[in-house]
Design a protein around this motif. Sequence first.
Motif, short mmCIF file in Angstrom:
data_model
loop_
_atom_site.label_atom_id
_atom_site.label_comp_id
_atom_site.label_asym_id
_atom_site.label_seq_id
_atom_site.Cartn_x
_atom_site.Cartn_y
_atom_site.Cartn_z
N LYS A 273 0.81 -1.22 0.00
CA LYS A 273 0.00 0.00 0.00
C LYS A 273 0.84 1.27 0.00
O LYS A 273 0.31 2.38 0.15
CB LYS A 273 -0.95 0.01 1.20
CG LYS A 273 -1.97 -1.13 1.16
CD LYS A 273 -2.91 -1.07 2.35
CE LYS A 273 -3.94 -2.19 2.28
NZ LYS A 273 -4.87 -2.16 3.43
N GLN B 198 -0.06 4.56 -2.26
CA GLN B 198 -1.32 5.31 -2.19
C GLN B 198 -1.14 6.76 -2.61
O GLN B 198 -1.93 7.31 -3.38
CB GLN B 198 -1.88 5.24 -0.77
CG GLN B 198 -2.45 3.86 -0.42
CD GLN B 198 -2.96 3.79 1.01
OE1 GLN B 198 -2.47 4.48 1.89
NE2 GLN B 198 -3.95 2.94 1.24
N GLN C 230 -5.25 2.89 -8.26
CA GLN C 230 -5.24 2.46 -6.86
C GLN C 230 -3.81 2.05 -6.53
O GLN C 230 -3.01 1.73 -7.42
CB GLN C 230 -6.19 1.28 -6.65
CG GLN C 230 -7.62 1.50 -7.10
CD GLN C 230 -8.42 2.35 -6.13
OE1 GLN C 230 -8.02 2.52 -4.98
NE2 GLN C 230 -9.53 2.88 -6.60
N THR D 236 -13.95 -1.14 -11.51
CA THR D 236 -12.70 -1.37 -12.22
C THR D 236 -13.02 -2.26 -13.41
O THR D 236 -13.60 -3.34 -13.26
CB THR D 236 -11.67 -2.06 -11.32
OG1 THR D 236 -11.39 -1.22 -10.20
CG2 THR D 236 -10.38 -2.32 -12.07
N ARG E 218 -15.11 1.60 0.24
CA ARG E 218 -14.85 1.94 -1.16
C ARG E 218 -16.13 2.06 -1.96
O ARG E 218 -16.19 2.75 -2.96
CB ARG E 218 -13.96 0.86 -1.80
CG ARG E 218 -12.54 0.85 -1.30
CD ARG E 218 -11.70 -0.21 -1.99
NE ARG E 218 -11.60 -0.01 -3.43
CZ ARG E 218 -10.88 -0.78 -4.24
NH1 ARG E 218 -10.21 -1.80 -3.74
NH2 ARG E 218 -10.83 -0.55 -5.54
N GLN F 24 -17.90 5.49 -1.72
CA GLN F 24 -16.57 6.01 -1.41
C GLN F 24 -16.61 6.86 -0.15
O GLN F 24 -16.89 8.06 -0.18
CB GLN F 24 -16.03 6.80 -2.59
CG GLN F 24 -15.64 5.91 -3.76
CD GLN F 24 -15.00 6.67 -4.88
OE1 GLN F 24 -15.21 7.86 -5.03
NE2 GLN F 24 -14.22 5.98 -5.69
#
Length: 481
Positions: A95, A98, A123, A267, A328, A331
Motif C-alpha cells: 500500500k 497510495q 489504486q 474497475t 470503497r 466512497q
Amino acid sequence: MGIVAGLDSSSAFTHIVVCDTDTGAVLREGYAPHPVEAKATEADPQAWLLSLGEAATGGLLEGVQAIGVSAQQHGLVPLDRQGNLVRPALLGNDKRAQAAAADLIDGLGGRQAWAEAVGAVPQSAQPVAKLRWLARSEPEQAQRVAAVLQPHDWLVWQLLGRPARRTTDRGAASGTGYWSAGTESYRPDLVELALGHQAALPEVLGPSDAAGMTPEGLLISAGTGETMAAAFGLGVGVGDAVVSLGASGSVMAVHHEALADPTGMITSFADATGMHLPVVHTSNAVRALRGTAEMLDVEGLEALSALALKSTPGSSGLVLLPYLEGERTPQLPHTAGTLCGLRRESMKPEHLARAAFEGMLCSLADALDVLRGRGVEVRRVFLLGAAAELPAVQQLAPALLGTQVVVPQPAQYAALGAARQAAWALGVSQGALDGRTPPAWQGAAAQVLEPGEELPVGQAVRQQYIATRDQIHPGAFDPPR
C-alpha cells in the motif's frame, strides 16, 4: 483424450491441477507453499519458481501436453535491459503507492480522465501506481527499469526459457493501469507519466493464443490473472456475478463491454474469454462478522451464524452499516461503521449477530446495484469464500441479493481456469477447437439457493438498510459533479 495442467501461483502457494482436456476432470494435483512470508509486500520471483518445482514433483506433469499459468495480480516485476531483476517484485498488497496513485490521478487531469483512458482510476495496488512510487522513492532503481512484467507474465517467460518475446494476456493487462480494456491497447504515455521514461511492455495475446513452446515441447497458453482464471474455472457467463467473501468483499460480473466509471467504484477488467469483468470492491465483508463475534464474545463464525438465526428478519430494527475500515463502495474512506435502531427490545446478542450478516450482505447488494445501474445483467450470483458455507449467509443471501445464489463446492478454480485455457490453446493448435469457443468443461458442482417466498421480506430488510445508509451518509451514491 489429452492431458493439460493448470498452475496457480497465488500470493502464498502454488497449486497445480492436471486435467483431462475433454471433460476437465482432475486427474492429479500438486501443492507447495511459497518460501516467503504470506503477508510480505515484496518477493524474489525465484521463490515462485522454487514453489512451482516443488509442487510439480513426483511425476505430476508426466504426459502433460500444455500448461496454463494463473498468478497473483497487480505485482510488478521490473527488469533491466538484460532481463535481470532491478529490485524484488512489488506485490499487490503493498500500500506504499497510495500517495503515488493520488499523484497520477491529478497528473492526468482527474478521475474522469483515467476512467476514459483505461477504465479504472489508479489504486495503490496497480502496477502504474507502483511505477510512480518507484520513480519517486527509488529513482536510481527506476532509471534502470527497461521492461515491466506481472507475476504471470514472468512465470510464462521463465517456462519458455526467457525468449526475446515477452507476453501477457488481456485479463492481466487490464489490471495494470496502462492498458485499456475498452480499446484493447496500451497507453505507453501513462507508463512514461508514472516512471518518467518508456519501458518495454509484453505483447498482449488473445484468449486462445499460445505464448510458445518450452524447450521440452510443452505448449504454454497465454495465462492470465487469478481473478480471470477463477471466473473461467467456475464457468461463469453473461448474467452471472461472483461475490467473494473475504475480510473485504468483491463483486464481479461478465459483461459484453468495458465500463468507464469516473467514480472509481468500477474497475473494468477484461476476462480470459474475450468478454469483460467489471469489478466492484467493498472494504468490509467478513471482517464485520469477526468484529461482531469478538464484541459478543462468541467463539467463531459458526457460532455467530447460529446466534443470528435465532433473530428475525430486520434484526428487531437494528441496522449495521459495516464500514469498519472506511468504505470503497460507496466512497467513504474516512468513515466508521454505524449501528442504528437501538431500543430496549433490540439490545440482544442474537439481533446484533443477525444485523452483522444483514449489513454485510446489504453492502454487497449495494455493490451489485452499482453494476446493475450500468446495465450489467445479473440473473444469478456465485458466492465464494469460507463464509459462503455459513447457514446464516446461505439463508439470508438469496432474498437480500434479490436473485438465485449458487454456492460452489470448494475447489482450486484459478488453477482449473488455467488448465481450461491450456486445453483451449492446445485444441486450437491441433485444429480441434475454434479460437472463439473454449472447451465445454463441466461446470462447478454447487448448491443452488432460490429467494422464493422470502424475497419480499428480503426487500423490506434491504429498504431498511438503504434508508439508514442514506440518512447517515446522504448522497453517498450520487454521481460526481
